[in-house]
Design an enzyme around this catalytic site. Structure first.
Site, PDB file in Angstrom:
ATOM      1  N   ASP A  62     -17.797 -25.471 -29.962  1.00 41.98           N
ATOM      2  CA  ASP A  62     -18.722 -26.353 -29.263  1.00 41.98           C
ATOM      3  C   ASP A  62     -18.134 -27.752 -29.391  1.00 41.98           C
ATOM      4  O   ASP A  62     -18.148 -28.347 -30.471  1.00 41.98           O
ATOM      5  CB  ASP A  62     -20.106 -26.276 -29.911  1.00 41.98           C
ATOM      6  CG  ASP A  62     -21.124 -27.182 -29.221  1.00 41.98           C
ATOM      7  OD1 ASP A  62     -20.722 -28.002 -28.374  1.00 41.98           O
ATOM      8  OD2 ASP A  62     -22.327 -27.075 -29.542  1.00 41.98           O
ATOM      9  N   TYR A 164     -22.761 -38.070 -12.672  1.00 38.15           N
ATOM     10  CA  TYR A 164     -21.556 -37.353 -12.249  1.00 38.15           C
ATOM     11  C   TYR A 164     -20.437 -38.344 -11.926  1.00 38.15           C
ATOM     12  O   TYR A 164     -19.291 -38.192 -12.372  1.00 38.15           O
ATOM     13  CB  TYR A 164     -21.903 -36.505 -11.032  1.00 38.15           C
ATOM     14  CG  TYR A 164     -20.869 -35.507 -10.580  1.00 38.15           C
ATOM     15  CD1 TYR A 164     -20.035 -34.853 -11.466  1.00 38.15           C
ATOM     16  CD2 TYR A 164     -20.768 -35.181  -9.227  1.00 38.15           C
ATOM     17  CE1 TYR A 164     -19.108 -33.914 -11.030  1.00 38.15           C
ATOM     18  CE2 TYR A 164     -19.850 -34.243  -8.773  1.00 38.15           C
ATOM     19  CZ  TYR A 164     -19.023 -33.623  -9.675  1.00 38.15           C
ATOM     20  OH  TYR A 164     -18.115 -32.692  -9.229  1.00 38.15           O
ATOM     21  N   LYS A 168     -16.739 -38.821 -13.965  1.00 41.57           N
ATOM     22  CA  LYS A 168     -15.433 -38.630 -13.341  1.00 41.57           C
ATOM     23  C   LYS A 168     -14.635 -39.934 -13.276  1.00 41.57           C
ATOM     24  O   LYS A 168     -13.406 -39.939 -13.453  1.00 41.57           O
ATOM     25  CB  LYS A 168     -15.603 -38.012 -11.947  1.00 41.57           C
ATOM     26  CG  LYS A 168     -16.222 -36.622 -11.973  1.00 41.57           C
ATOM     27  CD  LYS A 168     -15.502 -35.682 -12.924  1.00 41.57           C
ATOM     28  CE  LYS A 168     -16.073 -34.285 -12.913  1.00 41.57           C
ATOM     29  NZ  LYS A 168     -15.440 -33.404 -13.927  1.00 41.57           N
ATOM     30  N   THR A 199     -15.515 -20.211  -8.330  1.00 39.35           N
ATOM     31  CA  THR A 199     -16.055 -19.870  -9.642  1.00 39.35           C
ATOM     32  C   THR A 199     -17.228 -18.903  -9.474  1.00 39.35           C
ATOM     33  O   THR A 199     -17.691 -18.651  -8.356  1.00 39.35           O
ATOM     34  CB  THR A 199     -16.535 -21.125 -10.368  1.00 39.35           C
ATOM     35  OG1 THR A 199     -17.608 -21.716  -9.608  1.00 39.35           O
ATOM     36  CG2 THR A 199     -15.411 -22.132 -10.536  1.00 39.35           C
TER      37      THR A 199
END
Length: 274
Positions: A62, A164, A168, A199
């Site tokens: 993790d 988001y 990025k 995916t």
């Protein structure tokens, strides 16, 4: 081992670490690198249950927990004594996109659940920073290696939500600045943009018509592209740059698993809501 000179003579068996290899893009990268001859280590919270061949060394991790990340590198030091390639793909940003029946992904920033910050910034950007720091401690003494940060067009325009974009953009800036500090050691750092990748989640969404898969990429395709970059004798000239995986593939003649050549998307091809 020098990163630039003699790349074509480097034998199979280079050591690669792929974070977030349990599923999705990370799993595909791990498979693509294995097929290209790398000794692959893969991390993930659910890596023990992942659909991966036994040749990939699984290390449950993790990446929100620094001690677990440190253990991964202890294993690498013990078993290999080196690291040639790090691909930072760990990412929790696509979890819990629907909550209480509501699709919260595109909500304005003031209505975003704070777990999304944790998933994208802490489990994404911070995890990549910590992994890269550990990798640099292995790569700088050997004067060679490659760090690839998986990023996306959200760094350059609003896509989906503010967090988001922050994640990025931070990834691309991290790539640029790490490249400056690692350049004296012949260790390039690249931000790599996939296209629409098939995916598990994308395939499920495509069944409802959410995606047109005609120009999509297999997850393994990204691994093939990274392998081609790794063996480029002039890779140091690209350090710190943002590269589009499909454009790199066309440059090196890399094909997808079905023999196709996915188109290289541009910023103009990307629509809001992704």
């Amino acid at each position: 081992m020098n990163h630039v000179s003699g790349r074509d003579e480097v034998p199979a068996g280079n050591v690669a670490l792929v974070t977030g290899a349990s599923r999705g893009v990370g799993r595909g990268i791990a498979l693509g690198l294995l097929a290209a001859g790398f000794e692959v280590y893969g991390t993930g919270r659910s890596i023990d249950q992942a659909d991966l061949p036994r040749e990939i060394r699984r290390l449950r991790c993790d990446h929100l927990k620094d001690e677990e990340t440190a253990h991964v590198y202890e294993v690498l030091r013990s078993e290999q004594g080196r690291l040639d390639l790090l691909v930072n793909c760990a990412w929790g940003g696509y979890e819990k996109m629907v909550e209480g029946g509501a699709f919260t992904w595109p909500a304005p920033f003031w209505e975003q659940p704070m777990h999304r910050w944790t998933g994208m910034i802490d489990a994404g950007v911070r995890a990549a920073f910590v992994c890269s720091a550990h990798a640099a401690r292995l790569m700088t003494p050997q004067n060679g290696g490659l760090i690839v940060n998986i990023s996306f067009w959200a760094a350059q325009r609003h896509l989906g939500n503010t967090i988001y974009g922050i994640a990025k953009a931070a990834t691309d800036k991290m790539t640029s600045d790490m490249a400056v500090e690692l350049k004296p050691f012949d260790v390039p750092v690249i931000s790599l943009y996939p296209g629409l990748v098939r995916t598990e989640a994308v395939l499920a969404a495509a069944e409802s018509g959410a995606f047109d898969l005609s120009t999509s990429e297999s997850p393994e395709f990204i691994g093939r592209v990274i392998s081609a970059l790794f063996h480029d004798p002039n890779l140091m000239a690209r350090t710190g740059q943002v590269l589009v995986a499909a454009a790199v593939a066309k440059e090196f003649g890399v094909l997808d698993t079905d023999g196709s050549s996915p188109p290289a998307l541009t910023l103009g091809d990307i629509r809001d809501g992704l």
